[in-house]
Design a protein around this motif. Structure first.
Motif, mmCIF file in Angstrom:
data_model
loop_
_atom_site.group_PDB
_atom_site.id
_atom_site.type_symbol
_atom_site.label_atom_id
_atom_site.label_comp_id
_atom_site.label_asym_id
_atom_site.label_seq_id
_atom_site.Cartn_x
_atom_site.Cartn_y
_atom_site.Cartn_z
ATOM 1 N N ALA A 224 34.358 49.853 48.625
ATOM 2 C CA ALA A 224 33.794 48.972 47.610
ATOM 3 C C ALA A 224 32.394 49.429 47.209
ATOM 4 N N ASP A 225 31.586 49.874 48.193
ATOM 5 C CA ASP A 225 30.228 50.330 47.883
ATOM 6 C C ASP A 225 30.252 51.590 47.031
ATOM 7 N N GLU A 226 31.184 52.492 47.342
ATOM 8 C CA GLU A 226 31.296 53.721 46.553
ATOM 9 C C GLU A 226 31.741 53.417 45.135
ATOM 10 N N ALA A 227 32.637 52.452 44.981
ATOM 11 C CA ALA A 227 33.085 52.077 43.647
ATOM 12 C C ALA A 227 31.947 51.508 42.827
ATOM 13 N N ALA A 228 31.094 50.689 43.467
ATOM 14 C CA ALA A 228 29.952 50.120 42.761
ATOM 15 C C ALA A 228 28.998 51.214 42.306
ATOM 16 N N ALA A 229 28.807 52.238 43.153
ATOM 17 C CA ALA A 229 27.891 53.320 42.809
ATOM 18 C C ALA A 229 28.443 54.224 41.721
ATOM 19 N N ALA A 230 29.746 54.151 41.475
ATOM 20 C CA ALA A 230 30.376 55.043 40.504
ATOM 21 C C ALA A 230 30.034 54.693 39.067
ATOM 22 N N CYS A 231 29.621 53.459 38.800
ATOM 23 C CA CYS A 231 29.365 52.995 37.436
ATOM 24 C C CYS A 231 27.873 52.821 37.200
ATOM 25 N N ARG A 232 27.439 53.226 36.001
ATOM 26 C CA ARG A 232 26.033 53.078 35.659
ATOM 27 C C ARG A 232 25.880 52.960 34.151
ATOM 28 N N LYS A 233 24.700 52.560 33.735
ATOM 29 C CA LYS A 233 24.358 52.475 32.318
ATOM 30 C C LYS A 233 23.617 53.742 31.931
ATOM 31 N N VAL A 234 24.035 54.356 30.831
ATOM 32 C CA VAL A 234 23.450 55.610 30.372
ATOM 33 C C VAL A 234 22.972 55.440 28.937
ATOM 34 N N MET A 235 21.756 55.927 28.655
ATOM 35 C CA MET A 235 21.272 55.932 27.282
ATOM 36 C C MET A 235 21.385 57.347 26.723
ATOM 37 N N HIS A 236 21.912 57.447 25.523
ATOM 38 C CA HIS A 236 22.070 58.742 24.859
ATOM 39 C C HIS A 236 21.789 58.561 23.378
ATOM 40 N N LEU A 237 20.838 59.312 22.857
ATOM 41 C CA LEU A 237 20.454 59.219 21.445
ATOM 42 C C LEU A 237 20.144 57.765 21.056
ATOM 43 N N THR A 238 19.410 57.088 21.902
ATOM 44 C CA THR A 238 18.927 55.707 21.724
ATOM 45 C C THR A 238 20.032 54.663 21.850
ATOM 46 N N GLN A 239 21.252 55.067 22.187
ATOM 47 C CA GLN A 239 22.363 54.124 22.294
ATOM 48 C C GLN A 239 22.830 54.026 23.743
ATOM 49 N N ASP A 240 23.279 52.826 24.136
ATOM 50 C CA ASP A 240 23.662 52.573 25.524
ATOM 51 C C ASP A 240 25.171 52.677 25.731
ATOM 52 N N ALA B 121 28.288 52.402 29.035
ATOM 53 C CA ALA B 121 28.702 52.202 30.418
ATOM 54 C C ALA B 121 29.523 53.422 30.814
ATOM 55 N N VAL B 122 29.145 54.055 31.925
ATOM 56 C CA VAL B 122 29.795 55.286 32.373
ATOM 57 C C VAL B 122 30.224 55.116 33.826
ATOM 58 N N CYS B 123 31.470 55.443 34.119
ATOM 59 C CA CYS B 123 31.994 55.382 35.481
ATOM 60 C C CYS B 123 32.647 56.723 35.816
ATOM 61 N N SER B 124 32.274 57.295 36.955
ATOM 62 C CA SER B 124 32.784 58.608 37.359
ATOM 63 C C SER B 124 33.468 58.507 38.712
ATOM 64 N N GLN C 2 25.375 65.275 28.062
ATOM 65 C CA GLN C 2 24.801 64.460 29.127
ATOM 66 C C GLN C 2 25.730 64.278 30.315
ATOM 67 N N LEU C 3 27.031 64.247 30.068
ATOM 68 C CA LEU C 3 27.978 64.005 31.155
ATOM 69 C C LEU C 3 28.631 65.279 31.673
ATOM 70 N N ASP C 4 28.255 66.431 31.093
ATOM 71 C CA ASP C 4 28.668 67.737 31.618
ATOM 72 C C ASP C 4 30.175 67.951 31.550
ATOM 73 N N CYS C 5 30.793 67.473 30.453
ATOM 74 C CA CYS C 5 32.245 67.605 30.278
ATOM 75 C C CYS C 5 32.558 68.630 29.191
ATOM 76 N N ALA C 6 33.222 69.713 29.556
ATOM 77 C CA ALA C 6 33.603 70.726 28.578
ATOM 78 C C ALA C 6 34.782 70.274 27.736
ATOM 79 N N ASN C 7 35.555 69.311 28.252
ATOM 80 C CA ASN C 7 36.672 68.741 27.518
ATOM 81 C C ASN C 7 36.650 67.226 27.681
ATOM 82 N N ALA C 8 36.807 66.529 26.571
ATOM 83 C CA ALA C 8 36.796 65.068 26.600
ATOM 84 C C ALA C 8 37.708 64.542 25.501
ATOM 85 N N LEU C 9 38.268 63.365 25.747
ATOM 86 C CA LEU C 9 39.297 62.795 24.878
ATOM 87 C C LEU C 9 38.937 61.368 24.477
ATOM 88 N N PHE C 10 39.044 61.077 23.204
ATOM 89 C CA PHE C 10 38.871 59.718 22.698
ATOM 90 C C PHE C 10 40.089 58.887 23.106
#
Length: 249
Positions: A18-34, A36-39, A206-214
């Motif tokens: 449960a603690d690791e799951a909580a640490a997996a999610c955070r708020k990220v600002m990019h180009l002045t916009q917020d 929610a990111v979970c890894s 910012q998230l270091d992803c060479a491939n990403a999908l909408f």
């Protein structure tokens, strides 16, 4: 909205605490916009694609999925709508759950974001995650444990989708998934309306992803107790989720 290669040896999946799951999610600002990111490390987290429940019908939302999981002694640590769907909640494109292809890959042409080529596939195989453009996925002849197709691709081998405009006035809440260079599956949802271009640069720069999908736009939904997010506004088709065994179950 409607319509809107990492292959490795089999690995033992350890359950995320449960603690690791909580640490997996955070708020990220990019180009002045917020955002929610979970890894999640797919080798250490139980990441799956869900669609139909014990009653054979599409879950349609996180509450029904959580109810089914609890009957199996599991709980939900994280979930996000996982790809575009038709009015009956069936997936528009490829859907694989538990190693079984529930719907074939769609290589056709039509209207809407799904068909803004190149589109792509998020998949899980032997404890690893991947995102590939659709034709590259077909060529790789992958036999995934779980997979969902959506579109458009946000980032393709480090390059932004060619249709994205830096000054576009199309602003929407958006969510997507990428795979970082360290192999983590990275999920993001905007906390305010954003353009495709800015959303894609979040994953690339910012998230270091060479491939990403909408994954989708206006119906974008998040279940993340660590961030006090329990979205339950829109029906949905496929769901990507991280589960955890309930202690003592």
């Amino acid at each position: 909205m409607f319509r809107s290669l990492c292959i490795g040896l089999a690995m033992t999946v350890s359950v995320l605490s449960a603690d690791e799951a909580a640490a997996a999610c955070r708020k990220v600002m990019h180009l002045t916009q917020d955002y929610a990111v979970c890894s999640f490390d797919p080798a250490a987290s139980d990441i799956r694609v869900f669609h139909r429940g014990r009653d054979g019908r599409p879950y349609g939302g996180f509450e029904n999925l959580l109810r089914d999981l609890r009957q199996e002694g599991d709980t939900l640590e994280f979930a996000m709508n996982g790809g575009m769907y038709e009015s009956d909640l069936t997936s528009v494109g490829l859907l694989v759950t538990d190693g079984i292809e529930r719907k074939a890959i769609d290589r056709g042409h039509s209207w809407g974001n799904f068909y803004l080529k190149p589109n792509g596939v998020f998949f899980l195989k032997d404890g690893r995650a991947g995102v590939l453009e659709t034709e590259a996925y077909v060529d790789a002849a992958i036999k995934p444990d779980f997979a969902t197709q959506s579109g458009p691709m946000l980032v393709i081998d480090g390059a932004l989708h060619p249709a994205f405009l830096p000054q576009s006035d199309s602003l929407q809440i958006r969510n997507g998934v990428g795979v970082a260079k360290d192999g983590e599956a990275v999920f993001a949802i905007s906390l305010e309306p954003v353009r495709f271009h800015d959303f894609a640069t979040l994953f690339r720069d910012q998230l270091d992803c060479a491939n990403a999908l909408f994954l989708d736009g206006s119906i974008s939904s998040l279940f993340a107790p660590a961030m006090n997010r329990y979205d339950n506004t829109h029906p949905m088709g496929p769901i990507i989720a991280v589960t955890r065994e309930i202690p003592g179950s």
